[in-house]
Design an enzyme around this catalytic site. Structure first.
Site, short mmCIF file in Angstrom:
data_model
loop_
_atom_site.label_atom_id
_atom_site.label_comp_id
_atom_site.label_asym_id
_atom_site.label_seq_id
_atom_site.Cartn_x
_atom_site.Cartn_y
_atom_site.Cartn_z
N VAL A 287 0.88 -1.18 0.00
CA VAL A 287 0.00 0.00 0.00
C VAL A 287 0.91 1.22 0.00
CG1 VAL A 287 -1.80 1.28 1.22
CG2 VAL A 287 -1.83 -1.23 1.24
N HIS B 151 2.97 4.27 5.96
CA HIS B 151 2.37 3.73 7.19
C HIS B 151 3.44 3.04 8.02
CE1 HIS B 151 2.05 0.70 3.99
NE2 HIS B 151 2.24 -0.22 4.93
P1 AMP Z 1 2.67 -3.06 3.48
O1 AMP Z 1 2.71 -4.44 2.88
O2 AMP Z 1 3.84 -2.70 4.33
O3 AMP Z 1 2.37 -2.02 2.42
O4 AMP Z 1 1.45 -3.08 4.49
C1 AMP Z 1 0.13 -2.95 4.09
C2 AMP Z 1 -0.70 -3.58 5.17
O5 AMP Z 1 -2.01 -3.09 5.04
C3 AMP Z 1 -0.79 -5.10 5.08
O6 AMP Z 1 -0.27 -5.67 6.28
C4 AMP Z 1 -2.28 -5.37 4.91
O7 AMP Z 1 -2.70 -6.50 5.64
C5 AMP Z 1 -2.89 -4.09 5.45
N1 AMP Z 1 -4.19 -3.71 4.91
C6 AMP Z 1 -4.53 -3.61 3.60
N2 AMP Z 1 -5.79 -3.19 3.47
C7 AMP Z 1 -6.26 -3.00 4.74
C8 AMP Z 1 -7.51 -2.57 5.29
N3 AMP Z 1 -8.54 -2.23 4.52
N4 AMP Z 1 -7.62 -2.51 6.64
C9 AMP Z 1 -6.58 -2.84 7.44
N5 AMP Z 1 -5.39 -3.25 6.99
C10 AMP Z 1 -5.22 -3.34 5.65
#
Ligand code: AMP
Length: 113
Positions: A95, A99
């Site tokens: 994403v 974050h």
């Molecule tokens: P990254 O892989 O570091 O970009 O982390 C993205 C994180 O966002 C992953 O651990 C996903 O499980 C989490 N994620 C994606 N969509 C959502 C959502 N709608 N609500 C909560 N967590 C999410």
């Protein structure tokens, strides 16, 4: 930003298990938790990663740190916790809205995978 799921969570258009809010940040539980506590702390401002956020709004980086500390205290993570900013697809970022992953509540090994 259009089609950014974390912007949609910040705006309230997509539901999430929100655990903390500040003027600059929103924090919610990861849907695919990797630890008993797995919270994502996101700036309300859309920037793709930590480097871009640091350049554009360094006060937001400090706000993430403050939110992490508040959430860790509320979750009882006094034994220790980990904060991760995956940056780039090669590091597992999926994403592209900056974050912090706050992970805790279990023993965390080093080095990470
Ligand atoms: P990254 O892989 O570091 O970009 O982390 C993205 C994180 O966002 C992953 O651990 C996903 O499980 C989490 N994620 C994606 N969509 C959502 C959502 N709608 N609500 C909560 N967590 C999410």
């Amino acid at each position: 930003m259009a089609e950014c799921v974390f912007c949609a969570i910040v705006s309230g258009d997509v539901p999430a298990d929100v655990v903390h809010k500040s003027e600059r940040t929103v924090a919610f539980r990861d849907v695919n938790a990797q630890a008993p506590t797995h919270v994502l702390v996101v700036p309300r401002r859309h920037e793709p990663d930590l480097a871009a956020l640091s350049a554009a709004a360094p006060e937001d980086v400090a706000a993430i740190g403050t939110a992490v500390a508040d959430i860790a205290a509320a979750e009882g993570l006094g034994e220790g916790y980990r904060v991760v900013f995956n940056t780039g697809a090669g590091a597992g970022q999926t994403v592209f809205h900056c974050h912090a992953h706050l992970l805790g509540g279990r023993r965390l090994e080093w080095p990470p995978g």
